[in-house]
Design an enzyme around this catalytic site. Structure first.
Site, PDB file in Angstrom:
ATOM      1  N   GLU A 128     -51.272 -56.803  -8.389  1.00 32.70           N
ATOM      2  CA  GLU A 128     -50.687 -57.814  -9.264  1.00 32.70           C
ATOM      3  C   GLU A 128     -50.425 -59.015  -8.358  1.00 32.70           C
ATOM      4  OE1 GLU A 128     -47.044 -58.605 -12.405  1.00 32.70           O
ATOM      5  OE2 GLU A 128     -46.615 -57.495 -10.600  1.00 32.70           O
TER       6      GLU A 128
ATOM      7  N   ASP B 197     -48.216 -46.519  -9.970  1.00 37.27           N
ATOM      8  CA  ASP B 197     -47.771 -47.902  -9.822  1.00 37.27           C
ATOM      9  C   ASP B 197     -46.833 -47.951  -8.623  1.00 37.27           C
ATOM     10  OD1 ASP B 197     -46.874 -50.521 -10.393  1.00 37.27           O
ATOM     11  OD2 ASP B 197     -47.177 -50.191 -12.534  1.00 37.27           O
TER      12      ASP B 197
ATOM     13  N   ASP C  87     -47.368 -53.670  -7.507  1.00 40.79           N
ATOM     14  CA  ASP C  87     -46.453 -54.604  -8.163  1.00 40.79           C
ATOM     15  C   ASP C  87     -46.213 -55.845  -7.287  1.00 40.79           C
ATOM     16  OD1 ASP C  87     -44.620 -54.669 -10.513  1.00 40.79           O
ATOM     17  OD2 ASP C  87     -43.108 -54.938  -8.963  1.00 40.79           O
TER      18      ASP C  87
ATOM     19  N   HIS D  65     -47.644 -54.779 -19.867  1.00 40.75           N
ATOM     20  CA  HIS D  65     -46.257 -54.473 -20.244  1.00 40.75           C
ATOM     21  C   HIS D  65     -45.312 -55.653 -20.014  1.00 40.75           C
ATOM     22  CE1 HIS D  65     -46.681 -53.915 -16.003  1.00 40.75           C
ATOM     23  NE2 HIS D  65     -45.369 -53.941 -15.872  1.00 40.75           N
ATOM     24  N   ASP D  66     -45.838 -56.791 -19.600  1.00 39.29           N
ATOM     25  CA  ASP D  66     -44.981 -57.954 -19.332  1.00 39.29           C
ATOM     26  C   ASP D  66     -45.235 -59.125 -20.276  1.00 39.29           C
ATOM     27  OD1 ASP D  66     -43.740 -56.791 -17.102  1.00 39.29           O
ATOM     28  OD2 ASP D  66     -45.355 -57.446 -15.777  1.00 39.29           O
TER      29      ASP D  66
HETATM   30  C1  GLC Z   1     -43.940 -56.848 -12.093  1.00 38.57           C
HETATM   31  C2  GLC Z   1     -43.909 -55.815 -13.188  1.00 38.57           C
HETATM   32  C3  GLC Z   1     -42.727 -56.083 -14.072  1.00 38.57           C
HETATM   33  C4  GLC Z   1     -41.473 -55.937 -13.241  1.00 38.57           C
HETATM   34  C5  GLC Z   1     -41.520 -56.853 -12.026  1.00 38.57           C
HETATM   35  C6  GLC Z   1     -40.494 -56.473 -11.003  1.00 38.57           C
HETATM   36  O1  GLC Z   1     -44.217 -58.118 -12.559  1.00 38.57           O
HETATM   37  O2  GLC Z   1     -45.127 -55.838 -13.883  1.00 38.57           O
HETATM   38  O3  GLC Z   1     -42.683 -55.223 -15.171  1.00 38.57           O
HETATM   39  O4  GLC Z   1     -40.363 -56.250 -14.025  1.00 38.57           O
HETATM   40  O5  GLC Z   1     -42.756 -56.813 -11.353  1.00 38.57           O
HETATM   41  O6  GLC Z   1     -40.847 -55.278 -10.382  1.00 38.57           O
END
Ligand code: GLC
Length: 552
Positions: free
Chosen positions: A275, A118, A217, A337-338
């Site tokens: 993402e 990641d 990310d 995970h979010d």
């Molecule tokens: C993304 C991740 C999340 C994190 C955020 C900041 O959305 O999936 O878990 O808190 O970015 O890096």
């Protein structure tokens, strides 16, 4: 002239992998997401770790997944549990060592599997040495091309994705820095060539060590407007009453996607899974205009808030088929995970989860499953006040309001330890206290129970993946939705075809049994999610929430 024409034709054809039957692995793989802190604790400190992941690789392989994506385990103060990196080439000690990470890559490959790391490229932790350097940079040494982060004397109206003002005052430098997410995650300044090169070099570092790609990310926030223009206001509460025109999806970010892709391509076929927050036309842009020369895949966030109905999924699939035709590929994700776990959205109904995953694993697209979805893990209920997750400490909204949109602010609730067995701490750890409590349903919901049952969600996932892995029509084939007019109410059906190989998937999203004629000449039930499903000649009976995959 003829020679040139032939060369051109060959070049064009070779970029059409379907014709040559060699489309890249990353468009046909299946992904299992691991949140390292919660997967398996090998040393009894209550925190999952890399040697723990290695110990459980055979389990993931036995389910039939090819690729694992690990949320970050790089050096980090863990204020956002690894999404705040302080050194991209070191491993946080609670997860292991660099040698453990290398061993993980090797062990994955030994099993003919792939691994994604990641990469948090948008921001670092405020404890990254670059931040200290910038804070102490003398005024005469500053400037957009010199600073590692984005600084200003005069903040504009930009809002953070999470909470209020995105500009934070730094008392040492006596200027404001920009943080698209939380204040301790300052955004990197990619206009400084040194930053860009150093980040690409971190990517190369891990590619050289053999990783098969990266999940990226909040990739669409990489660049901001050079002259810091104000974002226009809007009525949208979710984007904090402004349109993020100057803070997201800048043309430079698309250009950067191409550069990053070129770096990865120089190592062979490597996956870049973005993402990308925003609507589908945006995530498609990040993959490329006509050819797939940017990210190899992008997540679609709308489906994390899916509605459990045939109508909803028919529209979703049809839109994705339109927006991601060959040589593009959609990704199907229902938990991460979010966001709330899919099981929680389904009111903890395992029959519905079976239908959801039967669909996910048979669509044209890369399925991405979050650890624990395999056994039907659901969200725990944990207080906002004492959350380890930073979000509830920055966003002050009462639970009642957040519940109304079926979300949670406290991501601890969906990050509880993997439930391996009915033993102490669900078999996750031998510690007295685990970093987050184990969900109280672990005595029933766990891998050991699911493996012993002949009708578990786990078993269905195994069977469906086994079929997908040996059936090109499912892993590589084209998809055609059968129109709703030809089907009973609440039924979704689609055909998958690869050469002469054909299968049909028929899914009943209604709670009542339906009877229908088989759509086409299919006589073999390959996978069925319920004992109530029956095929007799041309008559197909599907139980409530029943689904089947039929072959000829
Ligand atoms: C993304 C991740 C999340 C994190 C955020 C900041 O959305 O999936 O878990 O808190 O970015 O890096």
């Amino acid at each position: 002239m003829i020679k040139n024409f032939t060369i051109c034709l060959l070049l064009v054809l070779s970029s059409c992998p379907v014709i040559f039957g060699q489309s890249p692995w990353y468009h046909h793989t299946t992904i299992y997401q691991i949140y390292p802190r919660s997967f398996y604790d090998s040393n009894g400190d209550g925190i999952g770790d890399i040697p723990g992941i290695i110990q459980k690789l055979d389990y993931i392989k036995s389910l039939g997944y090819e690729t694992i994506w690990c949320s970050p385990f790089f050096a980090s103060p863990q204020k956002d549990f690894g999404y705040d990196v302080s050194d991209y080439r070191q491993i946080a000690p609670e997860y292991g060592t660099l040698a453990d990470a290398e061993r993980l890559i090797a062990e994955v490959h030994q099993r003919d599997m792939k691994i994604l790391f990641d990469m948090v490229m948008n921001h670092t932790s405020d404890e990254h040495p670059w931040f200290a350097e910038d804070r102490h940079r003398k005024p005469e040494e500053r400037g957009a091309r010199r600073d590692y982060y984005v600084w200003t004397d005069q903040p504009n109206n930009w809002k953070s994705m999470v909470s209020g003002n995105a500009w934070r005052y730094d008392t040492i430098r006596q200027q404001y820095y920009y943080a698209a997410f939380l204040p301790f995650q300052p955004d990197l300044n990619y206009r400084n060539a040194k930053v860009k090169e150093a980040m690409l070099d971190h990517v190369r570092f891990w590619l050289r060590k053999g990783v098969d790609g990266f999940r990226l990310d909040i990739f669409n926030s990489i660049y901001e407007d050079d002259s810091l223009r104000n974002n226009p206001t809007s009525g949208n509460i979710e984007s904090h009453m402004q349109r993020p025109v100057y803070t997201a999806n800048r043309p430079e970010s698309l250009q950067f996607a191409e550069e990053l892709r070129a770096v990865c391509d120089s190592f062979g076929e490597r996956m870049l899974l973005g993402e990308i927050i925003g609507d589908r036309s945006v995530s498609r842009k990040y993959c490329g205009d006509k050819i797939n020369n940017r990210l190899t895949l992008a997540f679609d966030f709308e489906m994390l808030r899916f509605q459990f109905s045939a109508k909803y999924f028919a529209k979703l699939v049809s839109n994705l088929e339109n927006d991601f035709p060959e040589p593009f590929m959609p990704a199907y994700v229902f938990s991460n995970h979010d966001r709330r776990r899919s099981m929680k959205r389904l009111n903890n109904d395992e029959s519905k989860a079976k239908l959801l995953h039967l669909m996910q694993l048979t669509l044209r697209g890369v399925p991405c499953m979050y650890y624990g979805e395999d056994v039907g893990m659901t969200d725990a209920k944990l207080p906002y006040k004492t959350a380890l997750d930073p979000i509830p400490h920055y966003v002050k909204l009462p639970r009642g309001i957040v519940n109304m949109v079926d979300e949670t602010l406290n991501r601890d609730e969906l990050r509880t330890p993997m439930q391996w067995s009915a033993d102490k701490n669900a078999g996750f750890s031998t510690a007295e206290k685990t970093w987050l409590p184990v969900n109280s349903d672990y005595k029933n919901v766990n891998v050991a129970n699911a493996s012993a049952s002949d009708s578990s969600l786990l078993l269905l996932i195994k069977q469906t993946l086994a079929l997908r892995n040996k059936t090109k029509a499912l892993s590589h084939g084209a998809l055609k939705l059968i129109s709703a007019e030809q089907l009973p109410a609440h039924v979704l059906a689609y055909k998958r075809t690869w050469g002469n190989e054909k299968v049909v998937v028929v899914l009943n999203f209604g709670k009542r049994e339906v009877e229908m004629s088989v759509p086409g000449t299919f006589s073999k039930v390959e996978v069925s999610n319920s004992k109530g499903n029956k095929l007799s000649g041309e008559k197909l009976t599907l139980a409530g929430w029943g689904g089947v995959v039929l072959a000829r």
